[in-house]
Design a protein around this motif. Structure first.
Motif, short mmCIF file in Angstrom:
data_model
loop_
_atom_site.label_atom_id
_atom_site.label_comp_id
_atom_site.label_asym_id
_atom_site.label_seq_id
_atom_site.Cartn_x
_atom_site.Cartn_y
_atom_site.Cartn_z
N LEU A 22 -29.86 -16.42 29.43
CA LEU A 22 -30.03 -17.86 29.67
C LEU A 22 -31.16 -18.11 30.67
CD1 LEU A 22 -28.87 -20.62 28.88
CD2 LEU A 22 -27.37 -20.46 30.86
N GLU A 23 -31.19 -17.33 31.75
CA GLU A 23 -32.25 -17.48 32.75
C GLU A 23 -33.62 -17.22 32.12
OE1 GLU A 23 -29.49 -15.67 33.07
OE2 GLU A 23 -28.42 -16.77 34.65
N GLU A 24 -33.67 -16.17 31.27
CA GLU A 24 -34.94 -15.84 30.62
C GLU A 24 -35.38 -16.97 29.68
OE1 GLU A 24 -37.02 -12.42 27.82
OE2 GLU A 24 -34.96 -12.11 28.48
N LEU A 25 -34.42 -17.54 28.97
CA LEU A 25 -34.74 -18.65 28.06
C LEU A 25 -35.26 -19.86 28.84
CD1 LEU A 25 -31.82 -18.36 25.50
CD2 LEU A 25 -34.26 -18.28 24.95
N TRP A 26 -34.62 -20.17 29.97
CA TRP A 26 -35.10 -21.28 30.80
C TRP A 26 -36.51 -20.98 31.31
CZ3 TRP A 26 -33.73 -25.97 30.46
CH2 TRP A 26 -32.40 -26.36 30.34
N ARG A 27 -36.79 -19.75 31.74
CA ARG A 27 -38.12 -19.38 32.22
C ARG A 27 -39.17 -19.60 31.13
NH1 ARG A 27 -35.96 -15.04 34.56
NH2 ARG A 27 -36.63 -13.63 32.91
N ARG A 28 -38.83 -19.14 29.92
CA ARG A 28 -39.77 -19.29 28.81
C ARG A 28 -39.90 -20.76 28.39
NH1 ARG A 28 -39.77 -14.65 24.57
NH2 ARG A 28 -39.66 -12.80 25.85
N TRP A 29 -38.80 -21.50 28.48
CA TRP A 29 -38.78 -22.91 28.10
C TRP A 29 -39.83 -23.68 28.90
CZ3 TRP A 29 -37.64 -27.24 31.09
CH2 TRP A 29 -37.50 -28.45 30.38
N ILE A 30 -39.95 -23.35 30.18
CA ILE A 30 -40.92 -24.03 31.06
C ILE A 30 -42.33 -23.92 30.48
CG2 ILE A 30 -42.03 -23.91 33.34
CD1 ILE A 30 -39.19 -23.06 34.39
N ALA A 31 -42.65 -22.77 29.90
CA ALA A 31 -44.00 -22.51 29.38
C ALA A 31 -44.24 -23.10 27.99
CB ALA A 31 -44.26 -21.01 29.35
N CYS A 32 -43.18 -23.60 27.36
CA CYS A 32 -43.32 -24.15 26.00
C CYS A 32 -44.05 -25.49 26.03
CB CYS A 32 -41.95 -24.35 25.36
SG CYS A 32 -41.13 -22.81 24.94
N PRO A 33 -44.86 -25.75 24.98
CA PRO A 33 -45.54 -27.05 24.92
C PRO A 33 -44.54 -28.19 24.75
CG PRO A 33 -45.91 -25.79 22.90
CD PRO A 33 -45.17 -24.90 23.83
N ARG A 34 -44.86 -29.33 25.36
CA ARG A 34 -43.97 -30.50 25.26
C ARG A 34 -43.87 -30.98 23.82
NH1 ARG A 34 -46.16 -32.83 30.08
NH2 ARG A 34 -47.20 -34.43 28.89
N GLY A 35 -42.72 -31.54 23.47
CA GLY A 35 -42.55 -32.09 22.13
C GLY A 35 -41.10 -32.01 21.70
N PRO A 36 -40.81 -32.48 20.49
CA PRO A 36 -39.42 -32.54 20.01
C PRO A 36 -38.74 -31.17 19.98
CG PRO A 36 -40.89 -33.74 18.52
CD PRO A 36 -41.75 -33.04 19.52
N ALA A 37 -39.46 -30.11 19.63
CA ALA A 37 -38.84 -28.79 19.55
C ALA A 37 -38.38 -28.33 20.94
CB ALA A 37 -39.81 -27.77 18.95
N LYS A 38 -39.21 -28.58 21.95
CA LYS A 38 -38.84 -28.21 23.32
C LYS A 38 -37.61 -29.01 23.78
CE LYS A 38 -40.66 -27.58 27.98
NZ LYS A 38 -41.86 -27.52 28.83
N GLN A 39 -37.54 -30.27 23.38
CA GLN A 39 -36.39 -31.11 23.74
C GLN A 39 -35.11 -30.58 23.10
OE1 GLN A 39 -37.96 -34.82 22.34
NE2 GLN A 39 -38.83 -35.39 24.32
N LYS A 40 -35.20 -30.16 21.83
CA LYS A 40 -34.02 -29.60 21.14
C LYS A 40 -33.58 -28.32 21.85
CE LYS A 40 -34.13 -32.28 17.33
NZ LYS A 40 -33.12 -33.26 17.01
N LEU A 41 -34.55 -27.49 22.20
CA LEU A 41 -34.24 -26.24 22.88
C LEU A 41 -33.56 -26.52 24.23
CD1 LEU A 41 -34.44 -23.15 22.94
CD2 LEU A 41 -36.72 -23.41 23.94
N GLU A 42 -34.05 -27.52 24.93
CA GLU A 42 -33.43 -27.88 26.22
C GLU A 42 -31.98 -28.30 26.02
OE1 GLU A 42 -33.97 -30.86 30.07
OE2 GLU A 42 -35.14 -31.25 28.25
N ARG A 43 -31.73 -29.12 25.00
CA ARG A 43 -30.36 -29.57 24.75
C ARG A 43 -29.46 -28.38 24.41
NH1 ARG A 43 -30.83 -33.96 20.40
NH2 ARG A 43 -28.58 -33.72 20.37
#
Length: 170
Positions: A22-43
């Protein structure tokens, strides 16, 4: 391709949960480009954050491991256990070898492997790009029917969003 980070992160979200994942996913999430896919991943991450590792493992197994109907295999979703899936698997094995991608213990048409391949390949297999939208649609439809509140629906939707650019550019 800024999308590569996103595809790799979504692929990791489709791997079996482990301590620190989970921590690794959050770390990588930060580097993801903004947009709907990033929002889904955050949810998705916010939902699995509420679970213990054991509960997340159980959710993963119930969603992506034990139920062949929602098994995340692109070839299976479109072709079932037919010779066409066998041909796709063979083509993916060759394609993975060309870019030194190790599918690990999973079959090459596992969605996580497919995403890693798309993130790294300059010229993805045309037949893969052709069936991918249908495969994602089938996986999503089946999972939604069986378990409408499943957090992995968000990952599948994120994948659909992230791949729009890849598939549109064909």
């Amino acid at each position: 391709m800024g999308n590569a980070t996103l595809l790799e992160t979504l692929a990791l979200a489709l791997d079996y949960p482990m301590p620190g994942r989970l921590e690794e996913l959050w770390r990588r999430w930060i580097a993801c480009p903004r947009g709907p896919a990033k929002q889904k991943l955050e949810r998705f991450l916010r939902q699995v954050e509420e679970l213990s590792l054991g509960e997340w493992e159980e959710l993963y197994t119930r969603t992506l491991d034990l139920t062949p109907t929602t098994a995340p295999y692109v070839g299976f979703a479109v072709y079932g256990e037919s010779y066409q899936r066998g041909e796709l698997l063979a083509a993916l094995v060759r394609a993975f070898r060309e870019i030194n991608l190790d599918p690990g213990s999973e079959l090459p048409d596992h969605l996580a492997n497919v995403l890693r391949y798309l993130a790294r390949s300059e010229n993805p297999l045309p037949e893969l790009l052709e069936i991918l939208p249908k495969a994602l649609h089938e996986m999503h439809k089946t999972l939604k029917t069986l378990d409408a509140k499943n957090p992995y629906l968000l990952v599948l939707e994120g994948v659909q969003e992230a791949l729009q650019g890849v598939l549109a550019g064909r």
